[in-house]
Design an enzyme around this catalytic site. Structure first.
Site, PDB file in Angstrom:
ATOM      1  N   GLU A  24      32.803  34.693  38.039  1.00 35.86           N
ATOM      2  CA  GLU A  24      32.688  35.417  39.306  1.00 35.86           C
ATOM      3  C   GLU A  24      31.895  36.714  39.103  1.00 35.86           C
ATOM      4  O   GLU A  24      32.129  37.460  38.145  1.00 35.86           O
ATOM      5  CB  GLU A  24      34.112  35.761  39.785  1.00 35.86           C
ATOM      6  CG  GLU A  24      34.184  36.505  41.107  1.00 35.86           C
ATOM      7  CD  GLU A  24      35.624  36.823  41.513  1.00 35.86           C
ATOM      8  OE1 GLU A  24      36.506  36.810  40.626  1.00 35.86           O
ATOM      9  OE2 GLU A  24      35.851  37.073  42.708  1.00 35.86           O
ATOM     10  N   LYS A  39      33.443  33.270  48.861  1.00 39.26           N
ATOM     11  CA  LYS A  39      34.884  33.226  48.547  1.00 39.26           C
ATOM     12  C   LYS A  39      35.729  33.264  49.821  1.00 39.26           C
ATOM     13  O   LYS A  39      35.514  34.113  50.687  1.00 39.26           O
ATOM     14  CB  LYS A  39      35.204  34.433  47.669  1.00 39.26           C
ATOM     15  CG  LYS A  39      36.598  34.516  47.097  1.00 39.26           C
ATOM     16  CD  LYS A  39      36.669  35.753  46.168  1.00 39.26           C
ATOM     17  CE  LYS A  39      37.959  35.844  45.394  1.00 39.26           C
ATOM     18  NZ  LYS A  39      37.919  37.020  44.463  1.00 39.26           N
ATOM     19  N   CYS A  53      37.529  32.121  42.201  1.00 39.24           N
ATOM     20  CA  CYS A  53      38.735  32.857  41.782  1.00 39.24           C
ATOM     21  C   CYS A  53      39.949  32.656  42.685  1.00 39.24           C
ATOM     22  O   CYS A  53      40.567  31.604  42.646  1.00 39.24           O
ATOM     23  CB  CYS A  53      38.384  34.337  41.650  1.00 39.24           C
ATOM     24  SG  CYS A  53      39.493  35.242  40.547  1.00 39.24           S
TER      25      CYS A  53
END
Lengths: 599, 599
Positions: A44, A127, A163
């Site tokens: 990330e 994300k 994540c």
């Protein structure tokens, strides 16, 4: 079944150093190609470093990240890597980065993953789940993405996630199942906590079941201010089997051949009678759109023998913490470009352990230890400090403090605890003078127990730019010392003098002083600190847990009063669920009381 | 039309002091009843103080807040105030407060408003819009409420809202219109920023139009760590007329008679041909439920002549900032129960202005000024420091630093900037010794310009528990000094020696040193700081704005390098859009560069 050779690049990036990070991506991509990988995945925000915090509001920074991503795609072709699919984290913004100077917080910024191929950014993903607890403030910084990106590579559908997407049920992993993805790539910057690796594997297994797909989890490694990323990258099959796992705290490529279902062969999840049907913990509606991209002409030839990443063994708790502290310090020193560190050596356990960590992190040539004895320093303390220096090979000096202390005492009327603090402050002035004169970073050595109860001198022994023991309770300091001395194969065996480990702790600021004059036994103190600080327990819960009520009252008062001192303390590597610093935020006002003051 | 006499209690609460805050509510409620009010409204989180930050995760604290609310309702009846409706902010949790020690962040905690009457908590409302930008982290702490609460008091429907609800279109104010509310009570803890009062009135007017109702806006007043709440409470009619407005930075009740539509007479918003039809800026769906409560037997008799709150005049910018700095310091000192403050008096403008602020905040008997001359201190500096002490009447002492500095120089080999820093650090040790010995809070005096570029000595002149000038640029320091000296009716007229204002600034750490040796002219420096720090502008934007490119490069480098020092600095009152501290968060790593170090 088509076979995809995947490489997880468990590597170290530096916040703000976009150029250096792009270089690292090119270097590791070459390694991945050399190993025959079809796809390499980086952590990330690899391109910008993580966490960038309020840098995200600087439009020029966001624009630089976006530009660097496109430049990187072109550079990879120049490196002959156009046919390698490269998944990389970066920061994006909707449309061109805003040029307005009064940006609305979080507005339009994205924590993004891109897939680069053939000189192009062929797909991006934003994300979806943003963490906003503990050390994370992502609601402040980012807009959540609303669509899952699925890229067809050869015959395989690969879903991109980032994540926190893996820490929450529903959302991208449910959508990945609906989309029929064969592989979910999850890129991470997941900070270390003691025993967190025990949580990660079952988590990845749950998500693999939820998605009905193989999950490739790649985590960053390295230190960034108070955080350490520990790696622990892994690949888990759709039926929950751990296929490959990288070690902790080390950079490397985890290369593994994955037999994946061809896109058209993925079972329809609606009508599935599959044995690995998803067990989604919560009935979260999956409202994500699915965005599909095909990479034309992607080839998944395997030219050599098969690649197996292997499963690295987990390491013991003390080894894990030690590795975190060493890496955290090394990266803080090197990324901030200090040549060397300096610290006071008292002969006590804390400074001895910090010196040993520093030597493991930087080598003895980059560590300076200074003995600063006063009239109250015992002979054995000086001997223990000298012995530590001899064992470790650090640059060792002696700077007696009495002449400077006497100058203050001769010109001012000082007494009692003020004189104790004065000695600690003179030592702080000496270390800072040596730092200014010679360019060393000053290390401070107060452990978490001392910091918690304020057993230190503000602008005295708390002086310093970094504190390796900031999140290490005293009882664990002793454990670490014993563990480190037992590592017979380390370059420097048994660096810590036995006497520093076994003698009763003392600040030596007045005759015959002992920590136990002012503090409860550390075996009683540390559990109260853990309950109150790490778990937000109140008085009643702490008493119910078996702690002595009077002791609880006394310790809670000390911890509240020390809040201001902790606010002024140096950063240090986080190893617990709740370190002082980023993930604990309390008001100062009304924590002091009349007649009590920050010393 | 029924008439409701409302009292807005613009008062000061203290974080964590639930008992003291409850006492204040009872005291001001008595005042409101004495003034004939039917309804008194207190600020957001009046009962717990605001912001409580991570205290919200302590279950015992949340439980105490809930219990205190019920106890307060009973106590008000005991005070003979059972027939007064009291609106008060507190922290709530869904059901009983969690007892689990591993609370999920924010889970189930509410930023709440309650209406107390007749010994009961008759209605509660949970804040809907949670701010998560600048100094606010409410997504970390609270769950948003999903229902608007409307309480019928006599013939009037009163809607309850909290703070940020008024800063965003849609949500509670749109629901209030749908519910036919005649009055919306909005309780606030809205921190001061220069000129924020210019924004508030049009904002309240927009929401009054959106709700089609009178809006009563009550804000807290007082200092809490870095924040100052400035009051500025007001009442605006549904057609946008400002009916009453309280002053800034002072406690008080704003009592005003409101002629409000009887609940049944409120026009149906759907079929409205009203001239004040809402102009909602965004087409935000109003999905809030409406929860209705009736207070039986509520009486709205008016027994005396009508009450008019009046409209307090706005004050000039310098007066506003001065008042914020004085209140911020006074509350930090008093709420933390320090008897007195101590600061170094150099004869320069910064320490002179801080001394004047301290004297206005605490009176001269609670301020100690210490002159700490070195061999480099000019005669005029000593004279200016003595003159300031004479004008203000502070306790004045002299502690020459040369003997202590000489002791270090005789025992160590130090030169150049190290010796400059040494002098500043010896002064820090002296101030802390006096603080420890006598119990004063040390004030530090670095202005925002110095802090921004790192023109200070870590653990030297930056030593101290609070810095009134932390958010005040140097050019504004001069303006404030001139403004304060012109206040001929102040208890202490012209406290600042003219010479301190007019002479060129110098740190006096080497012969003939001037700030201009190391820094650009402050008139050129401050706009770059404002752009880079307050507005996140990048290099290109700063150059476009007319700043010299070479100067921009130099200053940005200085600001980046000083990040670590600012992290170690004392709290200080926020007056700008982006103060160093709570509302600006940057990584440290990679901001230092080789050969450059935190001094």
């Amino acid at each position: 079944m088509p076979t995809l050779r995947i490489a997880l690049a468990q590597v170290n990036s530096t916040v703000g150093d976009i150029g250096g990070n792009a270089e690292a991506i090119r270097r590791w991509s070459r390694e991945a190609a050399r190993a025959g990988a079809h796809l390499v995945a980086f952590p990330e925000m690899m391109l910008t470093g993580y966490p960038i915090e309020d840098l995200v509001f600087r439009n020029s920074f966001v624009a630089e990240s976006r530009q660097a991503l496109h430049d990187l795609a072109a550079a990879l072709v120049g490196d002959g890597l156009g046919e390698l699919a490269v998944v990389v984290g970066y920061v994006d913004a909707d449309g061109p980065a805003h040029t307005s100077s009064d940006a609305v917080a979080g507005s339009g910024r994205r924590d993004a993953s891109a897939l680069l191929y053939g000189g192009e950014v062929v797909a991006t993903y934003f994300k979806h789940h943003l963490p906003n607890y503990g050390v994370f403030d992502e609601d402040r910084y980012f807009e959540p993405g609303g669509a899952l990106t699925v890229v067809r590579l050869g015959e395989v559908d690969v879903a991109l996630t980032v994540c926190e997407d893996i820490w929450q049920a529903g959302g991208p992993f449910t959508a990945a199942r609906r989309a029929g993805a064969g592989l979910v790539v999850n890129i991470n910057a997941s900070p270390y906590e003691l025993n967190k690796d025990d949580v990660r594997l079952p988590l990845v297994q749950r998500r693999a079941a939820e998605a009905g797909a193989t999950v490739a989890y790649v985590n960053a490694v390295g230190g960034q201010d108070e955080l350490v990323f520990d790696g622990d990258s892994m690949i888990v099959s759709r039926d929950g089997e751990l296929l490959a796992r990288a070690g902790q705290f080390t950079e490397g490529l985890l290369v593994h051949d994955l037999d994946l279902p061809a896109a058209d062969a993925v079972p329809n999840p609606e009508g599935s009678t599959d044995a690995v049907a998803p067990r989604v913990e919560e009935s979260i509606a999956d409202e994500m759109e699915i965005s599909r991209v095909s990479v034309v002409g992607f080839r998944t030839d395997i030219s050599d023998s098969s690649a197996k990443g292997g499963i690295a063994e987990r390491i013991a708790d003390e080894a894990e913490v030690w590795a975190a502290l060493v890496l955290g310090l090394r990266d803080y020193v090197n990324k901030n470009r200090f040549r060397s560190v300096i610290l006071g050596l008292s002969g006590g356990i804390d400074s001895a352990v910090v010196a040993a960590i520093a030597v493991d992190a930087l080598g003895p040539d980059r560590v300076v230890g200074v003995s600063m004895p006063s009239g109250y320093s015992s002979e054995h303390s000086r001997d223990d400090a000298a012995e530590l220096a001899k064992r470790t090979g650090v640059d060792y000096r002696t700077e007696p403090i009495q002449p400077m202390v006497d100058a203050f005492l001769a010109n001012m009327s000082l007494s009692g605890v003020t004189v104790e603090n004065l000695q600690a402050r003179v030592r702080g002035v000496i270390l800072m003078a040596l730092s200014n004169q010679e360019g060393h970073l000053v290390l401070t050595t107060g452990n978490k127990s001392e910091l918690a109860v304020g057993y230190s001198t503000l602008y005295g022994d708390s002086v310093g730019g970094f504190n390796p023991l900031k999140d290490v309770p005293k009882t664990m300091v002793w454990k670490l010392a014993r563990w480190r001395n037992a590592q017979v194969n380390a370059p420097i065996p048994a660096p810590i003098p036995e006497n520093s480990i076994t003698k009763p702790p003392s600040a030596e600021l007045r005759p015959d002083q002992k920590d136990s004059d002012s503090l409860p036994d550390y075996e009683l103190l540390d559990p109260i600190i853990k309950g109150y600080v790490d778990h937000d327990m109140g008085r009643a819960e702490l008493v119910d847990a078996g702690n002595d009520p009077a002791l609880v009252d006394r310790v809670l008062r000390m911890i509240d009063l020390a809040e201001y001192k902790r606010r002024q303390s140096a950063p240090g590597t986080k190893i617990s669920g709740k370190a002082f610093g980023r993930d604990r935020r309390l008001p100062i006002t009304n924590l002091f009381r009349e007649g009590e003051k920050a010393v």
